[in-house]
Scaffold this active site. Structure first.
Site, PDB file in Angstrom:
ATOM      1  N   ASP A 257     104.563  57.977 -19.711  1.00  0.00           N
ATOM      2  CA  ASP A 257     105.539  57.115 -20.381  1.00  0.00           C
ATOM      3  C   ASP A 257     106.880  57.798 -20.644  1.00  0.00           C
ATOM      4  O   ASP A 257     107.594  57.452 -21.587  1.00  0.00           O
ATOM      5  CB  ASP A 257     104.945  56.541 -21.690  1.00  0.00           C
ATOM      6  CG  ASP A 257     103.674  55.743 -21.416  1.00  0.00           C
ATOM      7  OD1 ASP A 257     103.624  55.041 -20.400  1.00  0.00           O
ATOM      8  OD2 ASP A 257     102.731  55.838 -22.216  1.00  0.00           O
TER       9      ASP A 257
ATOM     10  N   HIS B 199     105.568  49.829 -20.692  1.00  0.00           N
ATOM     11  CA  HIS B 199     104.957  50.501 -21.843  1.00  0.00           C
ATOM     12  C   HIS B 199     105.399  49.811 -23.129  1.00  0.00           C
ATOM     13  O   HIS B 199     106.599  49.590 -23.333  1.00  0.00           O
ATOM     14  CB  HIS B 199     105.361  51.981 -21.866  1.00  0.00           C
ATOM     15  CG  HIS B 199     104.701  52.734 -22.979  1.00  0.00           C
ATOM     16  ND1 HIS B 199     103.328  52.836 -23.092  1.00  0.00           N
ATOM     17  CD2 HIS B 199     105.217  53.393 -24.043  1.00  0.00           C
ATOM     18  CE1 HIS B 199     103.036  53.525 -24.182  1.00  0.00           C
ATOM     19  NE2 HIS B 199     104.161  53.881 -24.777  1.00  0.00           N
TER      20      HIS B 199
ATOM     21  N   GLU C 139     107.426  41.343 -23.425  1.00  0.00           N
ATOM     22  CA  GLU C 139     107.019  41.997 -22.173  1.00  0.00           C
ATOM     23  C   GLU C 139     107.083  41.030 -20.994  1.00  0.00           C
ATOM     24  O   GLU C 139     107.523  41.398 -19.901  1.00  0.00           O
ATOM     25  CB  GLU C 139     105.578  42.507 -22.291  1.00  0.00           C
ATOM     26  CG  GLU C 139     105.413  43.724 -23.164  1.00  0.00           C
ATOM     27  CD  GLU C 139     103.980  44.233 -23.169  1.00  0.00           C
ATOM     28  OE1 GLU C 139     103.802  45.448 -23.252  1.00  0.00           O
ATOM     29  OE2 GLU C 139     103.039  43.409 -23.090  1.00  0.00           O
TER      30      GLU C 139
ATOM     31  N   ASN D 228     100.853  40.097 -17.903  1.00  0.00           N
ATOM     32  CA  ASN D 228     102.113  40.536 -17.286  1.00  0.00           C
ATOM     33  C   ASN D 228     102.099  40.312 -15.779  1.00  0.00           C
ATOM     34  O   ASN D 228     103.121  39.960 -15.198  1.00  0.00           O
ATOM     35  CB  ASN D 228     102.397  41.994 -17.630  1.00  0.00           C
ATOM     36  CG  ASN D 228     102.834  42.127 -19.073  1.00  0.00           C
ATOM     37  OD1 ASN D 228     103.972  41.809 -19.408  1.00  0.00           O
ATOM     38  ND2 ASN D 228     101.921  42.534 -19.937  1.00  0.00           N
TER      39      ASN D 228
ATOM     40  N   ASN E 188     106.512  51.292 -14.519  1.00  0.00           N
ATOM     41  CA  ASN E 188     105.455  51.056 -15.507  1.00  0.00           C
ATOM     42  C   ASN E 188     106.005  50.285 -16.705  1.00  0.00           C
ATOM     43  O   ASN E 188     107.162  50.464 -17.090  1.00  0.00           O
ATOM     44  CB  ASN E 188     104.898  52.407 -15.992  1.00  0.00           C
ATOM     45  CG  ASN E 188     103.805  52.261 -17.026  1.00  0.00           C
ATOM     46  OD1 ASN E 188     102.836  51.524 -16.826  1.00  0.00           O
ATOM     47  ND2 ASN E 188     103.945  52.952 -18.154  1.00  0.00           N
TER      48      ASN E 188
ATOM     49  N   ILE F  68      96.587  57.453 -15.662  1.00  0.00           N
ATOM     50  CA  ILE F  68      97.821  58.235 -15.540  1.00  0.00           C
ATOM     51  C   ILE F  68      97.974  58.680 -14.084  1.00  0.00           C
ATOM     52  O   ILE F  68      96.988  59.055 -13.445  1.00  0.00           O
ATOM     53  CB  ILE F  68      97.738  59.471 -16.469  1.00  0.00           C
ATOM     54  CG1 ILE F  68      97.680  59.008 -17.923  1.00  0.00           C
ATOM     55  CG2 ILE F  68      98.895  60.421 -16.227  1.00  0.00           C
ATOM     56  CD1 ILE F  68      97.201  60.079 -18.878  1.00  0.00           C
TER      57      ILE F  68
ATOM     58  N   MET G 230      95.709  51.449 -16.871  1.00  0.00           N
ATOM     59  CA  MET G 230      95.362  52.428 -17.896  1.00  0.00           C
ATOM     60  C   MET G 230      95.047  53.831 -17.363  1.00  0.00           C
ATOM     61  O   MET G 230      94.491  54.650 -18.088  1.00  0.00           O
ATOM     62  CB  MET G 230      94.209  51.903 -18.761  1.00  0.00           C
ATOM     63  CG  MET G 230      94.556  50.644 -19.538  1.00  0.00           C
ATOM     64  SD  MET G 230      96.127  50.744 -20.444  1.00  0.00           S
ATOM     65  CE  MET G 230      95.612  51.761 -21.821  1.00  0.00           C
TER      66      MET G 230
ATOM     67  N   GLY H 236      95.945  40.873 -17.678  1.00  0.00           N
ATOM     68  CA  GLY H 236      96.859  40.512 -16.589  1.00  0.00           C
ATOM     69  C   GLY H 236      97.894  39.472 -16.966  1.00  0.00           C
ATOM     70  O   GLY H 236      98.426  38.789 -16.091  1.00  0.00           O
TER      71      GLY H 236
HETATM   72  C1  GRF Z   1     100.552  45.409 -22.211  1.00  0.00           C
HETATM   73  O1  GRF Z   1     100.833  45.346 -23.605  1.00  0.00           O
HETATM   74  C2  GRF Z   1     101.114  46.672 -21.642  1.00  0.00           C
HETATM   75  O2  GRF Z   1     102.336  47.048 -22.207  1.00  0.00           O
HETATM   76  C3  GRF Z   1     100.025  47.651 -22.021  1.00  0.00           C
HETATM   77  O3  GRF Z   1      98.826  46.950 -21.769  1.00  0.00           O
HETATM   78  C4  GRF Z   1      99.065  45.562 -21.990  1.00  0.00           C
HETATM   79  C5  GRF Z   1      98.609  44.835 -20.770  1.00  0.00           C
HETATM   80  O4  GRF Z   1      98.542  43.453 -20.992  1.00  0.00           O
HETATM   81  N1  GRF Z   1     100.144  48.904 -21.320  1.00  0.00           N
HETATM   82  P1  GRF Z   1      98.183  42.467 -19.812  1.00  0.00           P
HETATM   83  O5  GRF Z   1      96.947  43.008 -19.106  1.00  0.00           O
HETATM   84  O6  GRF Z   1      99.353  42.411 -18.878  1.00  0.00           O
HETATM   85  O7  GRF Z   1      97.933  41.143 -20.468  1.00  0.00           O
END
Ligand code: GRF
Length: 226
Positions: free
Chosen positions: A172, A132, A201, A24, A130, A112, A110, A22
C-alpha cells in the site's frame, strides 16, 4: 444494472484480481459495459484466490472468464511458506500474462505482490494498480477501515479515506493515482463507515483505473510501444 456489450476488443484489456464480495469489480463491470462506457476498457479475465468469492459470480453473470488460484495446495506441496509463495506467485504471473492484459487491477485482492511477481509484469509493460481503503501512509495492510475507525474512537485521527495507487513491493505504498478523503462521524457504527467508504471506492476505482490507463497508454506511446 447495464448489460450492453463490452467496449470493443481493441480497447484496453483489464484483468481484475479479487478475494471477496467483488463490489468494486462490479463497479468496473458496470463502467465498462454502460452505454457509452464511462471506462473505455474491456475486462478480459478475473482471478480470485477464494473459491467462495461472490465476485466470481458477478464475473460469470457478465460473461467474464474466471480463474480460481488458491495458496493452500502450494502450502501442502512445499516445505516452507516462502517456497510455497514463490511457486504460487510464479503461477499467478503465468496466469496473468497468458491473458495478455494491458493492466491488472487489484480490487480487494488480499495477497501481497512479491518482487518476483511484479518484475515480469513490469517487463511485459503491464500496469498494476491497487485499491486501498485508507489514506496514503496510514493503515497499510489488512483491516484498514476498522483500524481507522478505532483510531478515530481514540481521538487519534479526524478522518480517513481511500486511494488507488500503483503497486510496488511495499504494501500500500506505491505512488497514489487517486486519493479521496472520507470524513468520520462521531457515534457512527463501523458498518456505516464501511458502507460510506465502499460508496466512495465504487466511484474512484473507475476514475483511478481510467487515469492509470491514460498514463500507461501515454507512456507506451512515448516509448514507441503501442
Ligand atoms: C474494499 O474495501 C477494498 O478497499 C479492500 O477490500 C474491499 C473489497 O471489497 N481492500 P469488494 O470485494 O470489492 O466488495
Amino acid at each position: 444494472m447495464a448489460t450492453s456489450t463490452p467496449s470493443t476488443p481493441a480497447s484496453p484489456r483489464l484483468l481484475v484480481l479479487i478475494s471477496g464480495n467483488g463490489s468494486n469489480l462490479q463497479a468496473l463491470i458496470s463502467a465498462t459495459t454502460s452505454t457509452p462506457p464511462t471506462l473505455p476498457a474491456h475486462i478480459i479475465h478475473v482471478i480470485s484466490n477464494k473459491k467462495a468469492a461472490f465476485g466470481l459470480t458477478r464475473a460469470a453473470n457478465a460473461n467474464i472468464p474466471t480463474t480460481y488460484h488458491n495458496l493452500v495446495p502450494y502450502k501442502k506441496q512445499h516445505a516452507d511458506i516462502a517456497s510455497a509463495r514463490q511457486a504460487y506467485d510464479a503461477e499467478l504471473v503465468r496466469l496473468i500474462l497468458e491473458q495478455k492484459p494491458d493492466m491488472v487491477v487489484c480490487a480487494g485482492w488480499m495477497h501481497i505482490f512479491s518482487e518476483a511477481a511484479l518484475q515480469p509484469l513490469v517487463e511485459a509493460g503491464v500496469g498494476i494498480i491497487n485499491l486501498h481503503p485508507a489514506l496514503p501512509g496510514q493503515f497499510d495492510g489488512a483491516d484498514a477501515i476498522e483500524r481507522a475507525y478505532k483510531a478515530f474512537q481514540r481521538g487519534e485521527i479526524g478522518g480517513t479515506g481511500i486511494m488507488i495507487h500503483w503497486v510496488i513491493c511495499e504494501v500500500d505504498r506505491g505512488e497514489p493515482i487517486v486519493v479521496r478523503e472520507v470524513e468520520m462521524v462521531a457515534g457512527e457504527e463501523l458498518a456505516e463507515l464501511e458502507e460510506r467508504i465502499h460508496r466512495v471506492e465504487h466511484v474512484e476505482i473507475v476514475n483511478g483505473t481510467r487515469m492509470a490507463l491514460k498514463r500507461l497508454m501515454r507512456e507506451r506511446e512515448a516509448a514507441g510501444r503501442t
